[in-house]
Write a protein that holds these residues in place. Structure first.
Motif, PDB file in Angstrom:
ATOM      1  N   ASP A 143     -31.320   9.044  35.080  1.00 11.01           N
ATOM      2  CA  ASP A 143     -31.743   8.079  35.692  1.00 11.01           C
ATOM      3  C   ASP A 143     -32.600   8.109  36.991  1.00 11.01           C
ATOM      4  O   ASP A 143     -31.485   7.994  37.321  1.00 11.01           O
ATOM      5  N   SER A 144     -33.153   7.948  36.966  1.00 10.22           N
ATOM      6  CA  SER A 144     -33.901   8.440  38.718  1.00 10.22           C
ATOM      7  C   SER A 144     -32.972   6.769  39.372  1.00 10.22           C
ATOM      8  O   SER A 144     -32.840   7.246  40.698  1.00 10.22           O
ATOM      9  N   ARG A 145     -33.023   5.589  38.515  1.00  3.82           N
ATOM     10  CA  ARG A 145     -32.555   4.429  39.581  1.00  3.82           C
ATOM     11  C   ARG A 145     -30.775   4.804  40.007  1.00  3.82           C
ATOM     12  O   ARG A 145     -30.394   3.906  40.881  1.00  3.82           O
ATOM     13  N   ASP A 146     -30.926   5.523  39.327  1.00  6.29           N
ATOM     14  CA  ASP A 146     -28.893   5.839  39.474  1.00  6.29           C
ATOM     15  C   ASP A 146     -29.272   7.432  40.580  1.00  6.29           C
ATOM     16  O   ASP A 146     -28.028   7.436  41.479  1.00  6.29           O
ATOM     17  N   ASN A 147     -30.485   8.099  40.544  1.00  2.98           N
ATOM     18  CA  ASN A 147     -30.341   9.484  41.955  1.00  2.98           C
ATOM     19  C   ASN A 147     -31.669   9.235  42.212  1.00  2.98           C
ATOM     20  O   ASN A 147     -32.667   9.952  41.821  1.00  2.98           O
ATOM     21  N   GLN A 148     -32.015   9.257  43.602  1.00  2.00           N
ATOM     22  CA  GLN A 148     -32.887   8.979  44.297  1.00  2.00           C
ATOM     23  C   GLN A 148     -33.460  10.486  44.511  1.00  2.00           C
ATOM     24  O   GLN A 148     -34.379  10.317  44.318  1.00  2.00           O
ATOM     25  N   LYS A 197     -37.159   8.541  33.785  1.00  6.09           N
ATOM     26  CA  LYS A 197     -36.073   8.858  33.306  1.00  6.09           C
ATOM     27  C   LYS A 197     -36.227  10.927  32.894  1.00  6.09           C
ATOM     28  O   LYS A 197     -37.295  10.938  32.608  1.00  6.09           O
TER      29      LYS A 197
END
Length: 133
Positions: free
Chosen positions: A36-41, A27
């Protein structure tokens, strides 16, 4: 500037405005905003690069950059040229200056913009860095 090589990195900005920035657990937290990096590569790549650069993890940096390191009077100058297409959308090149830790990072983009971050008052912390959200 606080660093825990396992937990993350925290720094407080002074200019152009006061803010707290934390990179931890995939994050990026700036003030009350949590990304959050899970939401945006792309953000995931940026977090990986910044964390790797600030902790001097050159193995991870090799995934995104060709780099050279030059030592001049115990000051290390690290020049990184982007090799990753996703990363090139954010940075085309990075330059860093370090002694024991990274003291300055210059980020260049394909539009000719340069962002300089200067780190001072570095303190190592263990287990205390978190976005807390």
């Amino acid at each position: 500037f606080e660093i825990d090589k396992v937990k993350g990195i925290k720094w407080e900005t002074i200019k152009p405005y006061a803010n707290t920035v934390i990179i931890s657990d995939g994050k990026l937290c700036m003030g009350n905003d949590v990304m959050d990096s899970r939401d945006n590569q792309v953000l995931g790549h940026v977090i990986a690069v910044m964390r790797s650069l600030l902790t001097q993890d050159y193995k991870t940096l090799q995934k995104y950059f060709n780099y050279t390191i030059e030592n001049k009077n115990s000051v290390y100058y690290i020049n990184l040229e982007t090799t990753d297409k996703t990363m090139a959308a954010v940075f085309t090149r990075l330059e860093a200056k370090a002694r024991m830790y990274i003291e300055e990072v210059k980020m260049y983009n394909d539009k000719g913009d340069i962002t300089t971050i200067t780190f001072t008052n570095m303190v190592e912390k263990v287990g205390e860095i978190s976005c807390g959200k």
